[in-house]
Design a protein around this motif. Sequence first.
Motif, PDB file in Angstrom:
ATOM      1  N   ALA A 172       0.875  -1.029   0.001  1.00 32.03           N
ATOM      2  CA  ALA A 172      -0.138   0.218   0.059  1.00 32.03           C
ATOM      3  C   ALA A 172       0.939   1.339  -0.187  1.00 32.03           C
ATOM      4  CB  ALA A 172      -0.847  -0.131   1.340  1.00 32.03           C
ATOM      5  N   GLN A 205     -12.843   0.868 -13.698  1.00 33.51           N
ATOM      6  CA  GLN A 205     -13.254   1.173 -12.202  1.00 33.51           C
ATOM      7  C   GLN A 205     -12.812   0.162 -11.357  1.00 33.51           C
ATOM      8  OE1 GLN A 205     -17.641   2.541 -12.193  1.00 33.51           O
ATOM      9  NE2 GLN A 205     -17.503   2.628 -14.265  1.00 33.51           N
ATOM     10  N   PRO A 260     -10.995   0.613  -8.501  1.00 36.95           N
ATOM     11  CA  PRO A 260     -11.163   0.843  -6.968  1.00 36.95           C
ATOM     12  C   PRO A 260     -12.513   0.317  -6.464  1.00 36.95           C
ATOM     13  CG  PRO A 260     -10.195   2.684  -8.037  1.00 36.95           C
ATOM     14  CD  PRO A 260     -10.785   1.827  -9.103  1.00 36.95           C
ATOM     15  N   GLN A 261     -12.631  -0.246  -5.479  1.00 35.38           N
ATOM     16  CA  GLN A 261     -13.653  -0.346  -4.204  1.00 35.38           C
ATOM     17  C   GLN A 261     -13.518   0.738  -3.278  1.00 35.38           C
ATOM     18  OE1 GLN A 261     -15.208  -4.242  -3.770  1.00 35.38           O
ATOM     19  NE2 GLN A 261     -14.687  -4.895  -5.853  1.00 35.38           N
ATOM     20  N   CYS A 262     -12.826   0.162  -2.230  1.00 38.14           N
ATOM     21  CA  CYS A 262     -12.524   1.234  -0.937  1.00 38.14           C
ATOM     22  C   CYS A 262     -11.393   2.266  -1.624  1.00 38.14           C
ATOM     23  CB  CYS A 262     -12.249   0.549   0.296  1.00 38.14           C
ATOM     24  SG  CYS A 262     -10.352   0.289   0.301  1.00 38.14           S
ATOM     25  N   GLY A 263     -10.679   1.716  -2.468  1.00 38.29           N
ATOM     26  CA  GLY A 263      -9.451   2.464  -3.253  1.00 38.29           C
ATOM     27  C   GLY A 263      -8.312   2.742  -2.253  1.00 38.29           C
ATOM     28  N   TYR A 264      -8.129   2.262  -1.013  1.00 37.22           N
ATOM     29  CA  TYR A 264      -7.170   2.608  -0.181  1.00 37.22           C
ATOM     30  C   TYR A 264      -5.799   2.047  -0.659  1.00 37.22           C
ATOM     31  CZ  TYR A 264      -4.642   2.878   4.267  1.00 37.22           C
ATOM     32  OH  TYR A 264      -3.769   3.259   5.483  1.00 37.22           O
ATOM     33  N   CYS A 265      -5.741   0.924  -1.262  1.00 37.42           N
ATOM     34  CA  CYS A 265      -4.679   0.166  -1.686  1.00 37.42           C
ATOM     35  C   CYS A 265      -4.345   0.743  -3.049  1.00 37.42           C
ATOM     36  CB  CYS A 265      -4.767  -1.308  -1.638  1.00 37.42           C
ATOM     37  SG  CYS A 265      -5.751  -1.913  -3.066  1.00 37.42           S
ATOM     38  N   SER A 267      -3.293   3.519  -4.698  1.00 37.06           N
ATOM     39  CA  SER A 267      -2.088   4.315  -5.033  1.00 37.06           C
ATOM     40  C   SER A 267      -0.951   3.418  -5.230  1.00 37.06           C
ATOM     41  CB  SER A 267      -1.621   5.181  -3.806  1.00 37.06           C
ATOM     42  OG  SER A 267      -2.965   5.995  -3.512  1.00 37.06           O
ATOM     43  N   ILE A 285      -1.578  -6.128  -1.729  1.00 39.06           N
ATOM     44  CA  ILE A 285      -2.773  -6.789  -1.277  1.00 39.06           C
ATOM     45  C   ILE A 285      -3.980  -5.839  -1.759  1.00 39.06           C
ATOM     46  CG2 ILE A 285      -4.003  -7.684   0.511  1.00 39.06           C
ATOM     47  CD1 ILE A 285      -1.490  -8.793   1.884  1.00 39.06           C
ATOM     48  N   ARG A 290      -7.800  -5.971  -0.292  1.00 36.05           N
ATOM     49  CA  ARG A 290      -8.752  -6.780   0.629  1.00 36.05           C
ATOM     50  C   ARG A 290     -10.074  -6.722  -0.063  1.00 36.05           C
ATOM     51  NH1 ARG A 290      -9.698 -10.962   3.714  1.00 36.05           N
ATOM     52  NH2 ARG A 290     -10.283 -10.675   5.994  1.00 36.05           N
ATOM     53  N   CYS A 291     -10.375  -5.793  -0.979  1.00 38.28           N
ATOM     54  CA  CYS A 291     -11.811  -5.565  -1.498  1.00 38.28           C
ATOM     55  C   CYS A 291     -11.684  -6.766  -2.486  1.00 38.28           C
ATOM     56  CB  CYS A 291     -11.856  -4.103  -1.937  1.00 38.28           C
ATOM     57  SG  CYS A 291     -12.191  -2.821  -1.013  1.00 38.28           S
ATOM     58  N   GLY A 292     -10.755  -7.169  -3.172  1.00 39.79           N
ATOM     59  CA  GLY A 292     -10.622  -8.214  -4.128  1.00 39.79           C
ATOM     60  C   GLY A 292     -10.748  -7.650  -5.373  1.00 39.79           C
TER      61      GLY A 292
END
Lengths: 155, 751
Positions: free
Chosen positions: A45, A92, A94-99, A101, A130, A132-134
């Motif tokens: 991340a 599209q 990203p889901q949560c987008g956190y990882c 970047s 990783i 986690r949203c897959g």
Amino acid sequence: MIQLKVNGAAKQYEGDGEMPLLWFIRDHLQLTGSKFGCGMGLCGACTVHVNGEAVRSCLTPMSAVGGKEVTTIEGLSAHGDHPVQKAWEHVQVPQCGYCQSGQIMQAAALLKQKPKPTDRDIEAAMSGNICRCGTYQRIREAVKIASGQKRTVTA
Amino acid sequence: MSNRIQPASRRDFLTGLFSAGALILGARLVPAEQITAASDVKDATWNPNIWIGINSDGSVLIVTHRAEMGTGIRTTLPMILADELEADWARVRLQQAIGSDKYGSEDTDGSCSIRDFYDTMREAGATARAMLVNAAAAQWNVPLDECGAHNHEVLHKKSGRKLGYGELAAAAAKQPMPHNSTIQLKKPSEFRYIGKGVPSYDLKDMCTGRAVYGFDAHLPDMVYAAIERAPVLGGTLKSFDDAQAKSVKGVQQTVVIESAKPPYGFQALGGIAVIADNTWAASQGRKKLKVEWESGANAIFQTDTYKRDLIQTAQKPQKVVRKAGDVEQGLKGAAKVLEATYYTPLLAHAPMEPPAALAIWRDGKVEAWTATQSPQDVQKTVAQAVGIKPEDVICHVTLLGGAFGRKSKPDYVAEAAILSKKVGKPVKIAWTREEDIRFDFYHSTSAMYFKAGLDASGKPVSWLQRSVFPPIGSTFDGKSEYGDDGEMSMGWIDVPFDVPNFRAENGPAKAHVRIGWLRSVANVYHAFGVQCFIDELAHAAGKDPVEYWLESLGPARKLDFKGQAEKFANYGKPLNEYPYDTARLRRVAEVAAERSGWANKRTAKRAVGFAAHRSFLSYVAAVVEVDIDSGGKVRIPRVDIAVDCGPVINPDRVKAQFEGASVFGTSVALFGEITASDGRIDQGNFNNYPVARLNEAPLETHVHLIANDDALPTGTGEPGVPPMSPAIYNAVFAATGKRFRELPLRKQKLV
């Protein structure tokens, strides 16, 4: 005193040389696009480019980046239009987008090294990051689009 | 559903967002069942839950009251409203709601956002549209029915005159609020966005590093805290020495947070906080603390002996939660009897962003910025922690870097607030991965015992099942040892097979860690046990697993479990509106089988497994293809998931949820296991708590959305998870001939 360049701008740091680059970027420079996920180089991340190569900034001590050029997600492109970013938006991913970047920085480094990566190349380069949203399936697809090996989104 | 829509007073609105004369519509909308549900008084308040503002420049602002953790809901609810408003999405801006009772429930949990707010969003949008049309008709002095709204404008069809929403805003604000009964909702054929979808509002920001999460919250004079907590739940501080910690450059002070007492609920766990100038100094200081803990009663917790006890409990008669016919009699007459015991471990949520919060105590009030699924629970928890009223806590909701249920438990926000009160500065808390994994509210561990009798044709005629797991209730009352109605109604009471003699039981288990809900909750283990056991029966009967599954499901009918179970919770929804319809379950099973090419999928090393399950009122079937590679390891080349969640509102985001559930379910099946020794959690990071990586995840997940516009829209965030682990295990059996009955597969050296 450690001198380095971050996204093209000269920066300097005085302090514990063991401090990871990630905290310099986030706490000192307020560039928060690079994320903390594990602190052990296990999740990707925090991925940034140091002299053009993808590194885990959570494990890279400040003492190792003196005189180096660091690029973070904020500096990858002027308008968020790097081919990898464009492909990420198109698919599209990203889901949560956190990882993302870290995923994008990793993918951008891959394409610099291998402009037309094979499935195996993509797996080798991207399995350290990783999500986690897959979103892996879309990451594979976006890398192919970014490298011009695929044009459209499959159903 | 009856809603009341009223104008809200200006002081209700966020100040500074609207220009003078803007049309502001506050819609007081609460689903009728929330008002009538006597069981949950806290949701039975009549308060506004959405806001629309239209500025004179035509920009439309929609306040979104659900947390964005990856489902796209922060975008999708406003999209529904914008559709009924006939607004141009490009001119819509979103404003994330702060925590406040005036919104109704803001808890983004339980896959219920669309289900509970679809109608209210539509009516709110349609009401504003009606007021805009009324204002235009009045201005032109023409009959209403000659006017219509289209793409951010009102048109007078006869003359071709047009007025933009911005031009009409001031006049529309003076229009009387139309009565609810006169509101005209669009026909589905007129939808602009519903059923078609829009990308996540945050997509661009997420691809450029601009998206702001709890971890990114920042105030100029904030300090950073790192907390050393008791390694065993309920442990207390014996002694500590902070001299070396304080000698670290950048460390300002240490602060003791009182240890939480049971029941733990969402309380801050307590510990010693190191306060520093930056993250690194805080973490270095914490490492230099010397602390002695009194371990307390939970130091007896060893997961290996605990597992043995759970299994023993499951093998003895327990409390009956559903009963039909006479199981013992049925077993006596059976041609074949099968028994099996299944086990699933504790799981950690491990969202990519560990818990994080920034809080500032000021004049008896707290303001917090945090990644939370439930800002109202932040208000209550923080209020209790620092001794103020919930309304004196302002909670700003950032984006969430994953959550999966972890971030509806705001212990970390309480920590930041307690510390800010003590040090008099804004305090930032950002957990490490080790803290996240060791101080989670764990998904429960379970043992399940099954016994079934088959008749001579192989048909199941008798079915006994017992589950035992420490329940979520234990976190809140400290004593609870049995599953509650909700947990029992997540795939345990509601086994859909048509078996004349059926009994479901539940046994007691005491918790030694905080137990919480994780994506799809008790469905994870119940579906694993039930869907693997039916596969065992199919093989015992010598039948194709899908054919056998469909035969066992029996004729199309609506299940209510009346006379068999005391209560079937049905996710808090009435069965007449949200029936358990076996025809819908059959349909997803058939579609998954057909689209995956189930019938001709087997080779020597490649095989398929099947499972289907209803959860959160949606019907999902999965076919998983596994391939045992040359090293004897399981690979998943393809997953097919068929979904009936009623009408699909934002199709690409729904697909993404099931693609994600396919990976999340793979992590559950292959990797996830939390263990404890002497009450301490053994794992701490992705090296010993692995989750599926790109090379381990299913290569392709094909999501088949079954359009079902006759039903009401239901959950999509969680229902993809339950069928995944049993389908994977059933596929592994088909590939290897070995029946594994314990999660995860990693323990079998197949991963």
